[in-house]
Design a protein around this motif. Structure first.
Motif, PDB file in Angstrom:
ATOM      1  N   GLY A  22      44.626  45.830  38.900  1.00 35.52           N
ATOM      2  CA  GLY A  22      44.013  44.400  37.966  1.00 35.52           C
ATOM      3  C   GLY A  22      45.647  43.554  37.929  1.00 35.52           C
ATOM      4  N   LYS A  23      46.723  44.107  37.995  1.00 37.02           N
ATOM      5  CA  LYS A  23      47.797  43.197  38.391  1.00 37.02           C
ATOM      6  C   LYS A  23      47.900  42.487  39.477  1.00 37.02           C
ATOM      7  CE  LYS A  23      51.657  45.241  36.970  1.00 37.02           C
ATOM      8  NZ  LYS A  23      52.735  46.341  37.481  1.00 37.02           N
ATOM      9  N   ALA A  24      47.679  42.666  40.542  1.00 39.09           N
ATOM     10  CA  ALA A  24      46.951  42.008  42.144  1.00 39.09           C
ATOM     11  C   ALA A  24      46.783  40.299  42.392  1.00 39.09           C
ATOM     12  CB  ALA A  24      46.581  43.386  43.315  1.00 39.09           C
ATOM     13  N   ASP A  25      47.891  40.173  42.950  1.00 35.45           N
ATOM     14  CA  ASP A  25      47.351  38.742  42.698  1.00 35.45           C
ATOM     15  C   ASP A  25      45.850  38.294  43.663  1.00 35.45           C
ATOM     16  OD1 ASP A  25      49.792  38.139  42.027  1.00 35.45           O
ATOM     17  OD2 ASP A  25      50.858  37.619  43.629  1.00 35.45           O
ATOM     18  N   ASP A  26      46.134  39.020  44.404  1.00 36.56           N
ATOM     19  CA  ASP A  26      44.834  38.981  44.834  1.00 36.56           C
ATOM     20  C   ASP A  26      42.917  39.591  44.206  1.00 36.56           C
ATOM     21  OD1 ASP A  26      45.694  41.680  45.021  1.00 36.56           O
ATOM     22  OD2 ASP A  26      44.543  41.178  47.451  1.00 36.56           O
ATOM     23  N   PHE A  27      43.577  40.227  43.003  1.00 40.27           N
ATOM     24  CA  PHE A  27      42.449  41.179  42.026  1.00 40.27           C
ATOM     25  C   PHE A  27      41.429  40.114  42.127  1.00 40.27           C
ATOM     26  CE2 PHE A  27      40.566  42.199  37.879  1.00 40.27           C
ATOM     27  CZ  PHE A  27      40.248  43.276  38.029  1.00 40.27           C
ATOM     28  N   ASP A  28      39.995  40.219  42.231  1.00 36.26           N
ATOM     29  CA  ASP A  28      39.122  39.974  42.310  1.00 36.26           C
ATOM     30  C   ASP A  28      38.613  40.214  40.723  1.00 36.26           C
ATOM     31  OD1 ASP A  28      36.918  38.657  42.385  1.00 36.26           O
ATOM     32  OD2 ASP A  28      36.110  38.651  44.107  1.00 36.26           O
ATOM     33  N   LEU A  29      38.118  39.287  39.488  1.00 32.40           N
ATOM     34  CA  LEU A  29      37.816  39.669  38.490  1.00 32.40           C
ATOM     35  C   LEU A  29      36.922  39.017  38.299  1.00 32.40           C
ATOM     36  CD1 LEU A  29      39.149  40.117  34.985  1.00 32.40           C
ATOM     37  CD2 LEU A  29      38.596  38.168  35.092  1.00 32.40           C
ATOM     38  N   ASP A  30      36.307  37.871  38.506  1.00 36.65           N
ATOM     39  CA  ASP A  30      34.327  38.263  38.957  1.00 36.65           C
ATOM     40  C   ASP A  30      33.833  38.952  39.275  1.00 36.65           C
ATOM     41  OD1 ASP A  30      35.433  35.548  37.470  1.00 36.65           O
ATOM     42  OD2 ASP A  30      35.301  34.688  39.205  1.00 36.65           O
ATOM     43  N   ALA A  31      34.555  39.644  40.410  1.00 43.02           N
ATOM     44  CA  ALA A  31      33.893  40.813  40.757  1.00 43.02           C
ATOM     45  C   ALA A  31      33.633  41.941  39.998  1.00 43.02           C
ATOM     46  CB  ALA A  31      34.219  41.236  42.871  1.00 43.02           C
ATOM     47  N   GLU A  32      34.710  42.432  39.650  1.00 43.67           N
ATOM     48  CA  GLU A  32      35.359  43.075  38.774  1.00 43.67           C
ATOM     49  C   GLU A  32      33.808  43.782  37.829  1.00 43.67           C
ATOM     50  OE1 GLU A  32      36.552  47.063  38.340  1.00 43.67           O
ATOM     51  OE2 GLU A  32      37.088  46.016  39.184  1.00 43.67           O
ATOM     52  N   LEU A  33      34.230  42.094  36.603  1.00 50.89           N
ATOM     53  CA  LEU A  33      33.027  41.911  35.784  1.00 50.89           C
ATOM     54  C   LEU A  33      31.898  42.221  35.835  1.00 50.89           C
ATOM     55  CD1 LEU A  33      34.905  39.223  33.841  1.00 50.89           C
ATOM     56  CD2 LEU A  33      35.054  41.802  33.341  1.00 50.89           C
ATOM     57  N   ALA A  34      31.143  41.801  37.411  1.00 47.98           N
ATOM     58  CA  ALA A  34      30.038  41.707  37.736  1.00 47.98           C
ATOM     59  C   ALA A  34      29.261  43.475  37.878  1.00 47.98           C
ATOM     60  CB  ALA A  34      29.682  41.776  38.947  1.00 47.98           C
ATOM     61  N   THR A  35      30.438  44.298  37.872  1.00 43.99           N
ATOM     62  CA  THR A  35      30.560  45.369  38.186  1.00 43.99           C
ATOM     63  C   THR A  35      29.933  46.119  37.050  1.00 43.99           C
ATOM     64  OG1 THR A  35      31.693  45.618  40.263  1.00 43.99           O
ATOM     65  CG2 THR A  35      31.501  48.324  39.399  1.00 43.99           C
ATOM     66  N   VAL A  36      30.850  45.462  35.571  1.00 46.94           N
ATOM     67  CA  VAL A  36      30.404  46.696  34.794  1.00 46.94           C
ATOM     68  C   VAL A  36      29.391  46.357  34.357  1.00 46.94           C
ATOM     69  CG1 VAL A  36      31.779  46.223  32.322  1.00 46.94           C
ATOM     70  CG2 VAL A  36      33.420  45.380  34.025  1.00 46.94           C
ATOM     71  N   ARG A  37      29.035  44.604  34.589  1.00 46.34           N
ATOM     72  CA  ARG A  37      27.811  44.646  33.976  1.00 46.34           C
ATOM     73  C   ARG A  37      26.507  45.367  34.959  1.00 46.34           C
ATOM     74  NH1 ARG A  37      29.366  39.648  35.249  1.00 46.34           N
ATOM     75  NH2 ARG A  37      27.686  38.965  37.196  1.00 46.34           N
ATOM     76  N   ARG A  38      26.763  45.736  35.762  1.00 49.23           N
ATOM     77  CA  ARG A  38      26.113  46.115  36.787  1.00 49.23           C
ATOM     78  C   ARG A  38      25.813  47.865  36.048  1.00 49.23           C
ATOM     79  NH1 ARG A  38      26.472  49.890  40.427  1.00 49.23           N
ATOM     80  NH2 ARG A  38      28.790  49.046  40.620  1.00 49.23           N
TER      81      ARG A  38
END
Length: 258
Positions: free
Chosen positions: A101-117
């Motif tokens: 999550g700390k990485a510069d290339d972390f895709d927050l939106d994709a991670e949140l979509a995973t949580v919603r799923r």
């Protein structure tokens, strides 16, 4: 399950006529039930693992929102490992997720979509997710503006409102007051209404309905069955306790002013 019963019944009839049909149908039902239970347990375990992984990945992203992750924040994360009673394997997985999550290339939106799923968009689970994030970044007594903005972005990405963030903040303040034995104040009463999500002029009947609905939706056993990791059960229990405390505070205030 029906197919397994029919297959069992058919095979039983071939070898034992009517008695065989009955025995075969029963065996087919037994086998199918065990398979379904195994699939359900496996799916639930995967959901819980993903929920925990995403929790720490998003936490790493939020903690870095102000440009760096401080030593205090790292100590808070380590303390959270203890609070959640993570075993060694879970800790290593959580640390790896936090670094991701700390990485510069972390895709927050994709991670949140995973949580919603994985949560199926269930409000109570999403609110526990937010509660863990907020309790972690606010544990040192400071909430950097950039972290708060990131938290709002996370809430929006999960489909939650700013009012739900305020509700969780009110819960955390309520817990701190309980721990400190602080006296009842107008702020505490205002927070109590926020925790329940009702206006101060709500009727007693509406207040009770809302309280019962929230207690049912946030029951730890119910949340566990929907994918909440067992390690986060204490968070869910704290949540229901704060809902109960808020309801009691409002009732006492109304009785005193009656």
């Amino acid at each position: 399950m029906l197919i397994a019963i029919l297959i069992g019944a058919g095979l039983g009839f071939m070898f034992g006529k009517l008695p065989g049909l009955i025995i075969g149908a029963m065996l087919g039902y037994w086998v199918a039930r065990r398979l379904v239970r195994r699939v359900v347990v496996s799916k639930l375990s995967q959901m819980q693992g993903q929920f925990l992984d995403s929790t720490f990945a998003v936490m790493g992203c939020i903690c870095k929102a102000d440009g760096h992750v401080s030593g205090d924040e790292l100590r808070v994360v380590e303390a959270l490992f203890e609070r959640l009673r993570l075993n060694e394997a879970q800790r290593e997985s959580a640390k790896a997720a936090f670094e991701r999550g700390k990485a510069d290339d972390f895709d927050l939106d994709a991670e949140l979509a995973t949580v919603r799923r994985v949560t199926g968009g269930q409000r109570a689970l999403l609110q526990v997710f937010l509660q863990v994030q907020l309790s972690a970044i606010a544990a040192d007594g400071e909430l950097h503006p950039a972290e708060h903005e990131m938290l709002l972005r996370v809430a929006r990405g999960l489909g939650c409102s700013e009012a739900e963030i305020e509700q969780i903040e009110a819960m955390l303040r309520g817990g701190q007051q309980q721990a400190g034995g602080g006296a009842t104040t107008q702020q505490a009463l205002t927070d109590a209404y926020r925790v329940l999500g009702v206006e101060a002029d709500a009727s007693d009947a509406e207040l009770k309905r809302t309280y019962r609905r929230l207690m049912s939706q946030n029951h730890p056993d119910k949340l566990a069955g929907k994918g909440l990791p067992e390690s986060m059960r204490e968070m869910a229990e704290t949540r229901t306790q704060e809902i109960s405390n808020a309801y009691d505070l409002i009732k006492k205030s109304r009785e005193a002013n009656a």
